[in-house]
Design a protein around this motif. Structure first.
Motif, PDB file in Angstrom:
ATOM      1  N   PRO A  13      40.799  49.965  35.555  1.00 19.63           N
ATOM      2  CA  PRO A  13      41.252  49.680  36.919  1.00 19.63           C
ATOM      3  C   PRO A  13      42.228  48.504  36.921  1.00 19.63           C
ATOM      4  O   PRO A  13      42.175  47.635  36.048  1.00 19.63           O
ATOM      5  CB  PRO A  13      39.958  49.323  37.652  1.00 19.63           C
ATOM      6  CG  PRO A  13      38.972  49.009  36.598  1.00 19.63           C
ATOM      7  CD  PRO A  13      39.397  49.701  35.345  1.00 19.63           C
ATOM      8  N   PRO A  14      43.127  48.495  37.884  1.00 25.61           N
ATOM      9  CA  PRO A  14      44.076  47.383  37.950  1.00 25.61           C
ATOM     10  C   PRO A  14      43.328  46.081  38.198  1.00 25.61           C
ATOM     11  O   PRO A  14      42.359  46.039  38.959  1.00 25.61           O
ATOM     12  CB  PRO A  14      44.984  47.745  39.127  1.00 25.61           C
ATOM     13  CG  PRO A  14      44.244  48.769  39.896  1.00 25.61           C
ATOM     14  CD  PRO A  14      43.292  49.444  38.959  1.00 25.61           C
ATOM     15  N   ALA A  15      43.767  45.031  37.536  1.00 26.36           N
ATOM     16  CA  ALA A  15      43.129  43.721  37.682  1.00 26.36           C
ATOM     17  C   ALA A  15      44.193  42.647  37.567  1.00 26.36           C
ATOM     18  O   ALA A  15      45.167  42.797  36.828  1.00 26.36           O
ATOM     19  CB  ALA A  15      42.074  43.528  36.607  1.00 26.36           C
ATOM     20  N   HIS A  16      43.985  41.583  38.308  1.00 26.71           N
ATOM     21  CA  HIS A  16      44.912  40.461  38.268  1.00 26.71           C
ATOM     22  C   HIS A  16      44.079  39.179  38.301  1.00 26.71           C
ATOM     23  O   HIS A  16      43.633  38.741  39.357  1.00 26.71           O
ATOM     24  CB  HIS A  16      45.868  40.534  39.459  1.00 26.71           C
ATOM     25  CG  HIS A  16      47.055  39.654  39.308  1.00 26.71           C
ATOM     26  ND1 HIS A  16      47.002  38.304  39.532  1.00 26.71           N
ATOM     27  CD2 HIS A  16      48.317  39.941  38.944  1.00 26.71           C
ATOM     28  CE1 HIS A  16      48.195  37.784  39.326  1.00 26.71           C
ATOM     29  NE2 HIS A  16      49.009  38.761  38.960  1.00 26.71           N
ATOM     30  N   GLN A  17      43.858  38.611  37.116  1.00 24.37           N
ATOM     31  CA  GLN A  17      42.985  37.458  36.975  1.00 24.37           C
ATOM     32  C   GLN A  17      43.416  36.305  37.865  1.00 24.37           C
ATOM     33  O   GLN A  17      42.585  35.662  38.509  1.00 24.37           O
ATOM     34  CB  GLN A  17      42.957  37.009  35.512  1.00 24.37           C
ATOM     35  CG  GLN A  17      42.090  35.793  35.288  1.00 24.37           C
ATOM     36  CD  GLN A  17      41.976  35.435  33.818  1.00 24.37           C
ATOM     37  OE1 GLN A  17      42.105  36.287  32.956  1.00 24.37           O
ATOM     38  NE2 GLN A  17      41.724  34.185  33.547  1.00 24.37           N
ATOM     39  N   GLU A  18      44.711  36.037  37.929  1.00 24.48           N
ATOM     40  CA  GLU A  18      45.194  34.921  38.727  1.00 24.48           C
ATOM     41  C   GLU A  18      44.941  35.143  40.212  1.00 24.48           C
ATOM     42  O   GLU A  18      44.640  34.200  40.950  1.00 24.48           O
ATOM     43  CB  GLU A  18      46.679  34.671  38.473  1.00 24.48           C
ATOM     44  CG  GLU A  18      46.986  34.130  37.082  1.00 24.48           C
ATOM     45  CD  GLU A  18      47.036  35.216  36.002  1.00 24.48           C
ATOM     46  OE1 GLU A  18      47.032  36.425  36.347  1.00 24.48           O
ATOM     47  OE2 GLU A  18      47.045  34.859  34.819  1.00 24.48           O
ATOM     48  N   ALA A  19      45.047  36.377  40.669  1.00 28.61           N
ATOM     49  CA  ALA A  19      44.773  36.679  42.079  1.00 28.61           C
ATOM     50  C   ALA A  19      43.298  36.453  42.392  1.00 28.61           C
ATOM     51  O   ALA A  19      42.958  35.890  43.442  1.00 28.61           O
ATOM     52  CB  ALA A  19      45.179  38.107  42.408  1.00 28.61           C
ATOM     53  N   GLU A  20      42.432  36.879  41.488  1.00 28.26           N
ATOM     54  CA  GLU A  20      40.999  36.651  41.685  1.00 28.26           C
ATOM     55  C   GLU A  20      40.691  35.159  41.721  1.00 28.26           C
ATOM     56  O   GLU A  20      39.931  34.699  42.576  1.00 28.26           O
ATOM     57  CB  GLU A  20      40.191  37.337  40.580  1.00 28.26           C
ATOM     58  CG  GLU A  20      40.232  38.840  40.650  1.00 28.26           C
ATOM     59  CD  GLU A  20      39.349  39.525  39.624  1.00 28.26           C
ATOM     60  OE1 GLU A  20      38.593  38.837  38.906  1.00 28.26           O
ATOM     61  OE2 GLU A  20      39.405  40.769  39.545  1.00 28.26           O
ATOM     62  N   GLN A  21      41.293  34.403  40.815  1.00 32.38           N
ATOM     63  CA  GLN A  21      41.089  32.954  40.799  1.00 32.38           C
ATOM     64  C   GLN A  21      41.611  32.313  42.079  1.00 32.38           C
ATOM     65  O   GLN A  21      40.991  31.386  42.611  1.00 32.38           O
ATOM     66  CB  GLN A  21      41.782  32.335  39.584  1.00 32.38           C
ATOM     67  CG  GLN A  21      41.129  32.690  38.277  1.00 32.38           C
ATOM     68  CD  GLN A  21      41.953  32.258  37.071  1.00 32.38           C
ATOM     69  OE1 GLN A  21      43.151  32.067  37.153  1.00 32.38           O
ATOM     70  NE2 GLN A  21      41.282  32.130  35.934  1.00 32.38           N
ATOM     71  N   ALA A  22      42.724  32.810  42.584  1.00 30.22           N
ATOM     72  CA  ALA A  22      43.300  32.268  43.812  1.00 30.22           C
ATOM     73  C   ALA A  22      42.368  32.487  44.997  1.00 30.22           C
ATOM     74  O   ALA A  22      42.216  31.601  45.846  1.00 30.22           O
ATOM     75  CB  ALA A  22      44.663  32.899  44.077  1.00 30.22           C
ATOM     76  N   VAL A  23      41.739  33.653  45.064  1.00 33.03           N
ATOM     77  CA  VAL A  23      40.793  33.925  46.149  1.00 33.03           C
ATOM     78  C   VAL A  23      39.624  32.947  46.081  1.00 33.03           C
ATOM     79  O   VAL A  23      39.239  32.336  47.090  1.00 33.03           O
ATOM     80  CB  VAL A  23      40.288  35.387  46.087  1.00 33.03           C
ATOM     81  CG1 VAL A  23      39.101  35.599  47.016  1.00 33.03           C
ATOM     82  CG2 VAL A  23      41.406  36.348  46.416  1.00 33.03           C
ATOM     83  N   LEU A  24      39.060  32.779  44.892  1.00 29.69           N
ATOM     84  CA  LEU A  24      37.926  31.866  44.738  1.00 29.69           C
ATOM     85  C   LEU A  24      38.333  30.425  45.047  1.00 29.69           C
ATOM     86  O   LEU A  24      37.594  29.688  45.711  1.00 29.69           O
ATOM     87  CB  LEU A  24      37.345  31.979  43.327  1.00 29.69           C
ATOM     88  CG  LEU A  24      36.783  33.357  42.960  1.00 29.69           C
ATOM     89  CD1 LEU A  24      36.394  33.389  41.491  1.00 29.69           C
ATOM     90  CD2 LEU A  24      35.626  33.739  43.856  1.00 29.69           C
ATOM     91  N   GLY A  25      39.510  30.032  44.598  1.00 29.39           N
ATOM     92  CA  GLY A  25      40.011  28.688  44.880  1.00 29.39           C
ATOM     93  C   GLY A  25      40.259  28.471  46.360  1.00 29.39           C
ATOM     94  O   GLY A  25      39.963  27.398  46.900  1.00 29.39           O
ATOM     95  N   ALA A  26      40.789  29.483  47.032  1.00 31.97           N
ATOM     96  CA  ALA A  26      41.049  29.370  48.468  1.00 31.97           C
ATOM     97  C   ALA A  26      39.751  29.169  49.242  1.00 31.97           C
ATOM     98  O   ALA A  26      39.709  28.401  50.210  1.00 31.97           O
ATOM     99  CB  ALA A  26      41.790  30.601  48.966  1.00 31.97           C
ATOM    100  N   ILE A  27      38.700  29.836  48.808  1.00 29.22           N
ATOM    101  CA  ILE A  27      37.404  29.664  49.465  1.00 29.22           C
ATOM    102  C   ILE A  27      36.898  28.237  49.272  1.00 29.22           C
ATOM    103  O   ILE A  27      36.341  27.647  50.204  1.00 29.22           O
ATOM    104  CB  ILE A  27      36.382  30.699  48.956  1.00 29.22           C
ATOM    105  CG1 ILE A  27      36.795  32.107  49.397  1.00 29.22           C
ATOM    106  CG2 ILE A  27      34.973  30.377  49.454  1.00 29.22           C
ATOM    107  CD1 ILE A  27      36.011  33.229  48.739  1.00 29.22           C
ATOM    108  N   LEU A  28      37.099  27.679  48.100  1.00 30.93           N
ATOM    109  CA  LEU A  28      36.682  26.284  47.873  1.00 30.93           C
ATOM    110  C   LEU A  28      37.494  25.310  48.723  1.00 30.93           C
ATOM    111  O   LEU A  28      36.969  24.300  49.181  1.00 30.93           O
ATOM    112  CB  LEU A  28      36.807  25.915  46.389  1.00 30.93           C
ATOM    113  CG  LEU A  28      35.702  26.421  45.482  1.00 30.93           C
ATOM    114  CD1 LEU A  28      36.026  26.092  44.031  1.00 30.93           C
ATOM    115  CD2 LEU A  28      34.360  25.816  45.865  1.00 30.93           C
ATOM    116  N   ILE A  29      38.757  25.613  48.941  1.00 28.06           N
ATOM    117  CA  ILE A  29      39.613  24.734  49.751  1.00 28.06           C
ATOM    118  C   ILE A  29      39.246  24.835  51.227  1.00 28.06           C
ATOM    119  O   ILE A  29      39.168  23.828  51.929  1.00 28.06           O
ATOM    120  CB  ILE A  29      41.103  25.079  49.529  1.00 28.06           C
ATOM    121  CG1 ILE A  29      41.498  24.677  48.102  1.00 28.06           C
ATOM    122  CG2 ILE A  29      41.985  24.385  50.565  1.00 28.06           C
ATOM    123  CD1 ILE A  29      42.855  25.192  47.684  1.00 28.06           C
TER     124      ILE A  29
END
Length: 87
Positions: A13-29
């Motif tokens: 399946p398509p995956a984009h590690q940086e996008a996943e990290q960005a989502v998690l980081g945005a939640i922390l912010i």
């Protein structure tokens, strides 16, 4: 007529590690984002297992207290998942 045998094609399946990290980081912010994210995003939507575990922990923390790096790390540590997601 299709000459491809679908059973032999790798269907990663398509995956984009940086996008996943960005989502998690945005939640922390902005921890208020978790409420709207929970309506759109499930843990199994993450490709990386560590990101799934982190997102699940964020949801669990948000149920009782604000999410920050300390509460998140504590939740992961208590669940013996901290090392699994990279420490």
């Amino acid at each position: 007529m299709n000459n491809f045998d679908d059973r032999t094609i790798d269907r990663t399946p398509p995956a984009h590690q940086e996008a996943e990290q960005a989502v998690l980081g945005a939640i922390l912010i902005d921890t208020t984002m978790i409420v709207s994210m929970m309506e759109l995003l499930r843990p199994e939507d993450f490709y990386r297992e560590s990101h799934k575990v982190i997102y699940e922990a964020m949801i669990a923390v948000a149920a009782t207290q604000p999410i920050d790096i300390v509460t998140l790390a504590s939740k992961l540590h208590n669940a013996q998942q901290l090392e699994r997601v990279g420490g």
